[in-house]
Design a protein around this motif. Structure first.
Motif, PDB file in Angstrom:
ATOM      1  N   PHE A 183       2.092 -69.909 -73.619  1.00  0.00           N
ATOM      2  CA  PHE A 183       0.696 -70.043 -73.197  1.00  0.00           C
ATOM      3  C   PHE A 183       0.606 -71.013 -72.029  1.00  0.00           C
ATOM      4  N   THR A 184      -0.033 -70.568 -70.943  1.00  0.00           N
ATOM      5  CA  THR A 184      -0.108 -71.387 -69.731  1.00  0.00           C
ATOM      6  C   THR A 184      -1.550 -71.627 -69.296  1.00  0.00           C
ATOM      7  N   PRO A 191       3.219 -74.578 -61.469  1.00  0.00           N
ATOM      8  CA  PRO A 191       3.624 -73.219 -61.098  1.00  0.00           C
ATOM      9  C   PRO A 191       4.923 -72.724 -61.731  1.00  0.00           C
ATOM     10  N   HIS A 192       5.874 -73.619 -61.970  1.00  0.00           N
ATOM     11  CA  HIS A 192       7.173 -73.199 -62.499  1.00  0.00           C
ATOM     12  C   HIS A 192       7.164 -72.986 -64.008  1.00  0.00           C
ATOM     13  N   LEU A 197       9.108 -71.077 -69.668  1.00  0.00           N
ATOM     14  CA  LEU A 197       8.826 -70.559 -71.008  1.00  0.00           C
ATOM     15  C   LEU A 197       9.560 -69.245 -71.249  1.00  0.00           C
ATOM     16  N   ALA A 198       9.581 -68.394 -70.236  1.00  0.00           N
ATOM     17  CA  ALA A 198      10.303 -67.125 -70.367  1.00  0.00           C
ATOM     18  C   ALA A 198      11.797 -67.369 -70.547  1.00  0.00           C
ATOM     19  N   ARG A 207      -1.899 -66.630 -69.770  1.00  0.00           N
ATOM     20  CA  ARG A 207      -2.679 -67.825 -69.447  1.00  0.00           C
ATOM     21  C   ARG A 207      -4.071 -67.838 -70.053  1.00  0.00           C
ATOM     22  N   ASP A 208      -4.476 -66.767 -70.767  1.00  0.00           N
ATOM     23  CA  ASP A 208      -5.785 -66.784 -71.419  1.00  0.00           C
ATOM     24  C   ASP A 208      -5.704 -66.033 -72.739  1.00  0.00           C
ATOM     25  N   TRP A 209      -6.711 -66.254 -73.588  1.00  0.00           N
ATOM     26  CA  TRP A 209      -6.645 -65.732 -74.950  1.00  0.00           C
ATOM     27  C   TRP A 209      -6.895 -64.236 -75.034  1.00  0.00           C
ATOM     28  N   ASP A 210      -7.589 -63.664 -74.077  1.00  0.00           N
ATOM     29  CA  ASP A 210      -7.724 -62.207 -74.061  1.00  0.00           C
ATOM     30  C   ASP A 210      -6.362 -61.550 -73.850  1.00  0.00           C
TER      31      ASP A 210
END
Length: 219
Positions: A183-184, A191-192, A197-198, A207-210
């Motif tokens: 989650f970002t 930016p990195h 995480l990957a 980056r968002d809950w949707d």
């Protein structure tokens, strides 16, 4: 993915706390003459505080006594009381999936986790399903906390999905045999970070809950 249990990190996932937390840590250490910096502390966030202090001590060559570490949470708490917010869209996500078991698994202490959830109105979504690294021998990136949470909740690790903002958390989830979503959406993300995480093993980074919802329940 359709998990039987969603395991949420707290700081940087449920609440937008990392900038406030790092600022509190740096302030306390600097006042005591420890030359810690924001980037230095940020490198280790996701680990429990004792492990972070050990890393800082190694980097700076300064001993960090327990009484100094004990001043960190009060400094962070004051910032939380004034500024802490839940992640945008999170409450709606939780309301849309009331029947999916959920819990918190965080490197923070139990009092800090509960305080964060109380301040942001998220406490009712989790009840007593709160797990802290203080309850296990080894914190993130080891799998202990995630395995403890899954066992307590009665769910096989392979049926759990973990949402994490730190590479240490993702590494711990993967080591526990769980699927991880990075989650970002926090204000501390650089930016990195998505790539980190990957590389740590997150199946998806959003980056968002949707977008998290689409990955978790879509298809």
């Amino acid at each position: 993915m359709h998990p039987d249990l969603i395991v949420f990190d707290c700081d940087g996932v449920l609440v937008d706390s990392e900038v406030l937390s790092i600022g509190g840590v740096v302030s306390v250490l600097n006042e005591a003459g420890v030359p810690a910096t924001y980037p230095m502390i940020a490198r280790y966030f996701g680990m429990k505080q004792a492990d972070i202090m050990l890393k800082v001590s190694e980097e700076t060559g300064h001993d960090i006594p327990l009484e100094l570490s004990a001043r960190i949470w009060p400094a962070i708490r004051d910032r939380f009381e004034a500024e802490l917010k839940p992640m945008p869209g999170l409450a709606d996500f939780l309301r849309r999936h009331p029947d999916v078991p959920r819990c918190v698994a965080s490197s923070s202490g139990p009092d800090r986790i509960r305080n964060s959830l109380r301040l942001t109105g998220l406490a009712p979504f989790f009840g007593e399903h709160i797990f802290s690294s203080s309850q296990v021998a080894r914190g993130k990136p080891e799998p202990d906390l995630f395995l403890f949470a899954a066992a307590t909740m009665g769910v096989e690790p392979s049926r759990c999905v973990v949402v994490e903002d730190s590479r240490f958390g993702v590494m711990g989830a993967v080591a526990a045999g769980m699927r991880a979503i990075g989650f970002t959406g926090g204000s501390h993300i650089e930016p990195h970070h998505a790539q980190a995480l990957a590389e740590a093993g997150a199946l998806y980074v959003e980056r968002d809950w949707d977008a998290v919802e689409a990955r978790m329940f879509g298809g």
